[in-house]
Motif scaffolding. Sequence first.
Motif, PDB file in Angstrom:
ATOM      1  N   UNK A  76       0.837  -1.205   0.000  1.00 25.34           N
ATOM      2  CA  UNK A  76       0.000   0.000   0.000  1.00 25.34           C
ATOM      3  C   UNK A  76       0.873   1.258   0.000  1.00 25.34           C
ATOM      4  N   UNK A  77       1.911   1.264   0.843  1.00 25.25           N
ATOM      5  CA  UNK A  77       2.762   2.446   0.954  1.00 25.25           C
ATOM      6  C   UNK A  77       3.600   2.670  -0.296  1.00 25.25           C
ATOM      7  N   UNK A  78       3.880   1.632  -1.035  1.00 24.23           N
ATOM      8  CA  UNK A  78       4.584   1.805  -2.311  1.00 24.23           C
ATOM      9  C   UNK A  78       3.661   2.384  -3.380  1.00 24.23           C
ATOM     10  N   UNK A 115       4.349   9.001   3.106  1.00 23.68           N
ATOM     11  CA  UNK A 115       4.088  10.443   3.054  1.00 23.68           C
ATOM     12  C   UNK A 115       5.155  11.195   2.270  1.00 23.68           C
ATOM     13  N   UNK A 116       6.409  10.798   2.435  1.00 24.02           N
ATOM     14  CA  UNK A 116       7.464  11.457   1.672  1.00 24.02           C
ATOM     15  C   UNK A 116       7.297  11.180   0.181  1.00 24.02           C
ATOM     16  N   UNK A 117       6.870   9.965  -0.162  1.00 20.58           N
ATOM     17  CA  UNK A 117       6.602   9.655  -1.568  1.00 20.58           C
ATOM     18  C   UNK A 117       5.538  10.569  -2.152  1.00 20.58           C
ATOM     19  N   UNK A 118       4.495  10.836  -1.395  1.00 18.44           N
ATOM     20  CA  UNK A 118       3.443  11.744  -1.863  1.00 18.44           C
ATOM     21  C   UNK A 118       3.979  13.163  -2.049  1.00 18.44           C
ATOM     22  N   UNK A 119       4.744  13.621  -1.075  1.00 22.44           N
ATOM     23  CA  UNK A 119       5.286  14.992  -1.140  1.00 22.44           C
ATOM     24  C   UNK A 119       6.169  15.157  -2.371  1.00 22.44           C
ATOM     25  N   UNK A 120       6.970  14.168  -2.663  1.00 19.54           N
ATOM     26  CA  UNK A 120       7.875  14.262  -3.808  1.00 19.54           C
ATOM     27  C   UNK A 120       7.158  14.021  -5.129  1.00 19.54           C
ATOM     28  N   UNK A 121       6.309  13.017  -5.198  1.00 22.05           N
ATOM     29  CA  UNK A 121       5.658  12.656  -6.470  1.00 22.05           C
ATOM     30  C   UNK A 121       4.685  13.715  -6.956  1.00 22.05           C
ATOM     31  N   UNK A 122       4.099  14.475  -6.037  1.00 21.63           N
ATOM     32  CA  UNK A 122       3.151  15.517  -6.427  1.00 21.63           C
ATOM     33  C   UNK A 122       3.826  16.844  -6.747  1.00 21.63           C
ATOM     34  N   UNK A 123       5.122  16.945  -6.490  1.00 21.25           N
ATOM     35  CA  UNK A 123       5.822  18.209  -6.707  1.00 21.25           C
ATOM     36  C   UNK A 123       5.761  19.153  -5.523  1.00 21.25           C
ATOM     37  N   UNK A 124       5.121  18.738  -4.428  1.00 22.97           N
ATOM     38  CA  UNK A 124       5.032  19.607  -3.251  1.00 22.97           C
ATOM     39  C   UNK A 124       6.406  19.900  -2.659  1.00 22.97           C
ATOM     40  N   UNK A 130       9.824  23.048   4.165  1.00 25.02           N
ATOM     41  CA  UNK A 130      10.152  21.891   4.997  1.00 25.02           C
ATOM     42  C   UNK A 130       8.894  21.079   5.244  1.00 25.02           C
ATOM     43  N   UNK A 131       9.101  19.891   5.814  1.00 26.26           N
ATOM     44  CA  UNK A 131       7.976  19.042   6.206  1.00 26.26           C
ATOM     45  C   UNK A 131       8.374  18.230   7.421  1.00 26.26           C
ATOM     46  N   UNK A 132       7.365  17.742   8.123  1.00 30.24           N
ATOM     47  CA  UNK A 132       7.581  16.843   9.243  1.00 30.24           C
ATOM     48  C   UNK A 132       6.555  15.739   9.196  1.00 30.24           C
ATOM     49  N   UNK A 133       7.009  14.488   9.295  1.00 33.76           N
ATOM     50  CA  UNK A 133       6.159  13.311   9.198  1.00 33.76           C
ATOM     51  C   UNK A 133       6.225  12.584  10.538  1.00 33.76           C
ATOM     52  N   UNK A 134       5.080  12.238  11.092  1.00 36.54           N
ATOM     53  CA  UNK A 134       5.063  11.657  12.433  1.00 36.54           C
ATOM     54  C   UNK A 134       5.915  10.397  12.523  1.00 36.54           C
ATOM     55  N   UNK A 135       5.892   9.565  11.481  1.00 37.20           N
ATOM     56  CA  UNK A 135       6.669   8.343  11.499  1.00 37.20           C
ATOM     57  C   UNK A 135       8.167   8.583  11.569  1.00 37.20           C
ATOM     58  N   UNK A 136       8.579   9.744  11.116  1.00 40.85           N
ATOM     59  CA  UNK A 136       9.997  10.125  11.170  1.00 40.85           C
ATOM     60  C   UNK A 136      10.332  10.816  12.488  1.00 40.85           C
ATOM     61  N   UNK A 137       9.441  11.692  12.952  1.00 37.69           N
ATOM     62  CA  UNK A 137       9.716  12.522  14.117  1.00 37.69           C
ATOM     63  C   UNK A 137       9.393  11.832  15.436  1.00 37.69           C
ATOM     64  N   UNK A 138       8.556  10.795  15.393  1.00 37.96           N
ATOM     65  CA  UNK A 138       8.193  10.102  16.620  1.00 37.96           C
ATOM     66  C   UNK A 138       7.164  10.828  17.456  1.00 37.96           C
ATOM     67  N   UNK A 139       6.450  11.767  16.860  1.00 37.95           N
ATOM     68  CA  UNK A 139       5.387  12.491  17.547  1.00 37.95           C
ATOM     69  C   UNK A 139       4.291  12.775  16.522  1.00 37.95           C
ATOM     70  N   UNK A 140       3.030  12.653  16.942  1.00 35.63           N
ATOM     71  CA  UNK A 140       1.899  12.770  16.031  1.00 35.63           C
ATOM     72  C   UNK A 140       1.051  13.995  16.365  1.00 35.63           C
ATOM     73  N   UNK A 141       0.427  14.559  15.326  1.00 39.17           N
ATOM     74  CA  UNK A 141      -0.630  15.529  15.589  1.00 39.17           C
ATOM     75  C   UNK A 141      -1.725  14.823  16.394  1.00 39.17           C
ATOM     76  N   UNK A 142      -2.331  15.491  17.352  1.00 41.73           N
ATOM     77  CA  UNK A 142      -2.322  16.943  17.610  1.00 41.73           C
ATOM     78  C   UNK A 142      -1.281  17.424  18.622  1.00 41.73           C
ATOM     79  N   UNK A 143      -0.278  16.632  18.943  1.00 39.85           N
ATOM     80  CA  UNK A 143       0.754  17.064  19.884  1.00 39.85           C
ATOM     81  C   UNK A 143       1.418  18.347  19.373  1.00 39.85           C
TER      82      UNK A 143
END
Length: 220
Positions: A76-78, A115-124, A130-143
Amino acid sequence: MRPLALFDLDGTLVDRKAAFDAWAGEFAADHHLDEAALTFMVMADAHHSGPMDGYFTTIRETFGLAEAPDALWRQYRRRMPELAACRADDLDALRRLRGAGWRIGIVTNGMADNQLGKIRNTGLSDLVDAWGISGELGVRKPDPQIFRRVAERCGTDLDRGGWMIGDNLVHDVAGGHAAGLRTIWLHPRRHPAPWSFTGPAPDFTVGSVADAVAVLLRDH
């Protein structure tokens, strides 16, 4: 001082529902599942929150699939980043916002590869600072910490203020408010309002990212 705008990814910058529906159709066809199974998959996703490992455990058990949930989740993630798309009007709006001197960041929950694949593939990736992804940072919204981390990556801090724009009242509006940000709720008219939410009200409610950018450029 350059103002800061943070955006959610799925359901805000990216049409996650369209991508998911396309993925689910492919998955059902690949596994010889019928229309009722496809409907179940879409509805189960709509009622699921948090990481998708539990979702794929449910799908495997419901349809008696041989593959392990982790393997289904990796597939799915691919595929999802390849199906992700942004509205052209929204991308143009981000270009205008950046041209007006704003710092732009993406704050998203999810696995880093997906999420990084989406950011790159869409041109965002070419339109934001910059961006921050919870799986990378170890903290999730709404923190509030995840908003602070992305602001730092954008070269600023939340003491200077800023905005959070997203479609989730808990993750984006309440989370952004707790981090000291003004908020814009993305709420397309085709979706019913969630009556159970009792958190802080957004500063503005709009129907698209382009509409949100218009508010930022007008109101700042």
